[in-house]
Write an enzyme that holds these catalytic residues in place. Sequence first.
Site, PDB file in Angstrom:
ATOM      1  N   LYS A  54       0.235  -2.345 -11.261  1.00  0.00           N
ATOM      2  CA  LYS A  54       0.843  -1.056 -11.351  1.00  0.00           C
ATOM      3  C   LYS A  54       2.482  -1.277 -11.338  1.00  0.00           C
ATOM      4  CE  LYS A  54      -2.409   1.057  -8.383  1.00  0.00           C
ATOM      5  NZ  LYS A  54      -3.185   1.164  -7.341  1.00  0.00           N
ATOM      6  N   GLN A  98      -1.098   1.117  -0.767  1.00  0.00           N
ATOM      7  CA  GLN A  98      -2.503   0.480  -1.466  1.00  0.00           C
ATOM      8  C   GLN A  98      -3.322   0.701  -0.697  1.00  0.00           C
ATOM      9  OE1 GLN A  98      -2.784  -0.430  -4.821  1.00  0.00           O
ATOM     10  NE2 GLN A  98      -5.074  -0.897  -4.281  1.00  0.00           N
ATOM     11  N   ASP A 121       0.087   9.487  -5.855  1.00  0.00           N
ATOM     12  CA  ASP A 121      -1.286   9.099  -5.988  1.00  0.00           C
ATOM     13  C   ASP A 121      -2.313  10.066  -4.998  1.00  0.00           C
ATOM     14  OD1 ASP A 121      -2.915   6.849  -6.542  1.00  0.00           O
ATOM     15  OD2 ASP A 121      -2.998   5.991  -4.326  1.00  0.00           O
TER      16      ASP A 121
END
Length: 281
Positions: A54, A98, A121
């Site tokens: 990323k 994450q 996200d």
Amino acid sequence: MTAQIIDGHAVAAKLLEDIAHDIEQFTLTHGRRPCLATVLVGDDPSSHTYVRMKRNRCAEVGMESRYVELPTDTTTADLVAEVQSLSADAAVDGILLQHPVPAHIDERAAFEAITPGKDVDGVTMHSFAAMAFSEKGFHSCTPGGILRLLDAYDVPLAGQRAVVVGRSPILGKPVGMLLLARDATVTYCHSHTWELADQVRGADIVIAAVGRPELIHGEWIKDGAVVIDAGYNPGNVGDVDYTGAAERARLITPVPGGVGPMTIAVLLEQTLAAANSVHFG
Ligand code: NAP
């Protein structure tokens, strides 16, 4: 029939090219680059790889990235405080925590510390509800990427029978809701579903989101169906028997190179949108 391959690399590359161009414009206008903060807790090697990918992609499109790495023994309170501080930081446009975090941490509490305007996200309850009500907000990235792929290949959705195998909060559940919002007739299958084969046989669109190698047999696929395999299992194997399915499907995603590249592209697109406050004025 031999299926046409849905080229996720090509669709993602085009999206990233557009994002890079828009970032250049943003930087000229605002005198700074949009910034994505990534938060990684612990030493899971796959998570390290995903976060590195990323960050690399950020650099390629000219986006700034901020990297927060926390030890495995981080407490929920420490992680929540860290995420809250990024939420309040005007120099940060998007936050990616994450998944998964170490088991002793309340991941939901940490996700909810992301302010909705930076939830690029799409992991907060706010984002999920906004998606479910078709209101403005950020999508969970992989489901958003899957819809982009279907649109890139002009797959009609209205009235189509879509079978989603898997119902996780980040993948199966939201992709079904996005398809429903586009007027598909959606069936969810999961570990308690009876006769999975029969469900899949009736599908015009199959979305595999399980994480079990080749759970979905090629002979289950209806002739002319569209097959999207989001599964990723060790050895570059998807959730669908690719060879068997490709003999029947009209369109199919490979693993890797199908859904995967779209996830990061949508993450960066949503970070740029956050920087522009497109969704949250
Ligand atoms: P997850 O949270 O483990 O969820 C798996 C889902 O599959 C659950 O809903 C489970 O049902 C269902 N399931 C398990 N066994 C089944 C069976 N025998 N028949 C039917 N359904 C079954 O996984 P996830 O996070 O959604 O990820 C799924 C896959 O997608 C993984 O391979 C992951 O690596 C991949 N993935 C890829 C990307 C990408 O960017 N390409 C992003 C995210 C995930 P229950 O709910 O009943 O337990």
